[in-house]
Design an enzyme around this catalytic site. Structure first.
Site, PDB file in Angstrom:
ATOM      1  N   GLY A  95       2.973   2.485  10.776  1.00 51.18           N
ATOM      2  CA  GLY A  95       3.929   3.570  10.589  1.00 51.18           C
ATOM      3  C   GLY A  95       4.677   3.949  11.852  1.00 51.18           C
TER       4      GLY A  95
ATOM      5  CB  SER B 192       5.728  -1.651  11.809  1.00 48.51           C
ATOM      6  OG  SER B 192       5.345  -0.318  12.077  1.00 48.51           O
TER       7      SER B 192
ATOM      8  CD  GLU C 152      -2.796   5.569   6.866  1.00 40.79           C
ATOM      9  OE1 GLU C 152      -2.873   5.618   5.622  1.00 40.79           O
ATOM     10  OE2 GLU C 152      -1.831   5.058   7.471  1.00 40.79           O
TER      11      GLU C 152
ATOM     12  CG  ASN D 114      -1.737   1.223   1.392  1.00 39.73           C
ATOM     13  OD1 ASN D 114      -1.801   2.046   0.482  1.00 39.73           O
ATOM     14  ND2 ASN D 114      -2.380   1.380   2.546  1.00 39.73           N
TER      15      ASN D 114
ATOM     16  CG  HIS E  14      -5.747   2.007   5.420  1.00 42.77           C
ATOM     17  ND1 HIS E  14      -5.258   2.926   6.315  1.00 42.77           N
ATOM     18  CD2 HIS E  14      -4.748   1.122   5.203  1.00 42.77           C
ATOM     19  CE1 HIS E  14      -4.002   2.603   6.619  1.00 42.77           C
ATOM     20  NE2 HIS E  14      -3.674   1.516   5.956  1.00 42.77           N
TER      21      HIS E  14
ATOM     22  CE  LYS F 176      -0.168   3.272   4.803  1.00 40.83           C
ATOM     23  NZ  LYS F 176      -0.020   3.395   6.255  1.00 40.83           N
TER      24      LYS F 176
ATOM     25  CD  GLU G  90      -3.142  -2.280   7.521  1.00 42.15           C
ATOM     26  OE1 GLU G  90      -2.062  -2.529   6.980  1.00 42.15           O
ATOM     27  OE2 GLU G  90      -3.771  -1.229   7.326  1.00 42.15           O
TER      28      GLU G  90
HETATM   29  P1  13P Z   1       3.269   0.533   7.664  1.00 45.23           P
HETATM   30  O1  13P Z   1       3.763  -0.756   7.063  1.00 45.23           O
HETATM   31  O2  13P Z   1       3.984   1.747   7.150  1.00 45.23           O
HETATM   32  O3  13P Z   1       3.202   0.452   9.151  1.00 45.23           O
HETATM   33  O4  13P Z   1       1.749   0.724   7.156  1.00 45.23           O
HETATM   34  C1  13P Z   1       0.854  -0.310   7.295  1.00 45.23           C
HETATM   35  C2  13P Z   1      -0.374   0.033   6.550  1.00 45.23           C
HETATM   36  O5  13P Z   1      -1.129   0.905   6.954  1.00 45.23           O
HETATM   37  C3  13P Z   1      -0.641  -0.691   5.290  1.00 45.23           C
HETATM   38  O6  13P Z   1      -1.932  -0.466   4.846  1.00 45.23           O
END
Ligand code: 13P
Length: 274
Positions: free
Chosen positions: A193, A233, A117, A25, A115, A27, A187
């Site tokens: 992150g 992560s 976010e 992903n 997601h 982003k 997640e």
């Molecule tokens: P990270 O791998 O940067 O922690 O992000 C995970 C994520 O949100 C994937 O959709």
């Protein structure tokens, strides 16, 4: 404690059972020039043996999709194209939005919905996530439905209830046959992150919980086929232990997927397993 080895384990080919899906992903990163470079580098780093063990998808921003699609097709690269979101409606006066119908035209196979976010920053409810998942399914694509608790919820002992609520709301009303083909991504918000990863045992517990809930609601056959990814992560260093867990069928990778070399090392994690 010895772990049950999956049919698609690290040292055998996918002899039936669930084929792991490792998804990048991106982003809001990589313009379309950078996207082309990244996908070419990734294709160079992977070989047919990797694709035999693991299915791979990349989820670039909307503006990159056409460019990445062209590279994948021109070079016959067996990486699935994915998107990060879509609007539930097919078309209409929704300024700035992109429909599932438009994504399907670009040969997108997987669409991330819900997601954390989007849930946190754009106020997406389970109802909206459900409508988006249905739109993705209407156009023959597979939704990757994200669920996960915050650190406060985990500390309060509510992690399983939160995930159960998100799952029930997001999959509400879907048939068992459909649910069996879905991907659910667990997640935990606190691991996204942050560099903090759930321990393999904690990730396994929640992924098993998701599968048990699907067995309760949609039957054992749907639960056996459902793929459950872990995200938060994921890195080359922790991927082997996470991917070895019996109820974890792949990863949804954020930051580490932006670098083709690093992502390739996660895809072929079996080569790095202890
Ligand atoms: P990270 O791998 O940067 O922690 O992000 C995970 C994520 O949100 C994937 O959709």
């Amino acid at each position: 404690m010895p772990l049950r080895r999956k049919a698609s384990g690290r040292d055998g080919g996918p002899a039936g059972g669930r084929r792991p899906l490792i998804s990048g992903n991106w982003k809001m990163n990589h313009n379309h020039f950078e996207a082309i470079q990244t996908i070419q580098k990734l294709a160079y780093a992977l070989n047919s043996d990797d694709y035999r063990h693991v299915e791979v998808s990349v989820h670039p921003p909307f503006t990159d999709l056409r460019s990445v699609q062209t590279v994948l097709q021109a070079d016959d690269i067996p990486i699935a194209l994915g998107a990060q979101d879509c609007h539930p409606e097919d078309a209409g006066a929704f300024t700035g939005e992109v429909s599932a119908a438009m994504l399907a035209k670009l040969d997108v196979s997987y669409v991330i919905v819900g997601h954390s976010e989007r849930r946190a920053l754009f106020g997406e409810s389970d109802e909206v996530v459900n409508a988006k998942a249905r739109a993705v399914l209407r156009y023959g694509m597979v939704p990757i439905v994200c669920v996960g608790e915050t650190i406060e919820q985990r500390r309060a002992g509510q992690a399983q209830d939160v995930v159960s609520g998100q799952l029930a709301g997001s999959l509400d009303g879907l048939d068992a046959g459909v649910v069996s083909k879905l991907v659910v991504a667990y997640e935990p918000v606190w691991a996204i992150g942050t560099g903090e990863t759930a321990t393999p045992a904690d990730a396994q517990d929640m992924c098993a919980h998701v599968r048990a809930q699907v067995a309760d609601g949609w039957g054992r056959a749907a639960a056996a086929d459902l793929r459950v990814q872990y995200g938060g992560s994921v890195k080359p260093s922790n991927a082997p232990d996470l991917m070895e867990q019996p109820d974890i069928d792949g990863a949804l990778v954020g930051g580490a997927s932006l670098d083709a070399t690093e992502f390739a090392r996660i895809v072929n994690h079996r080569l790095y397993a202890a």
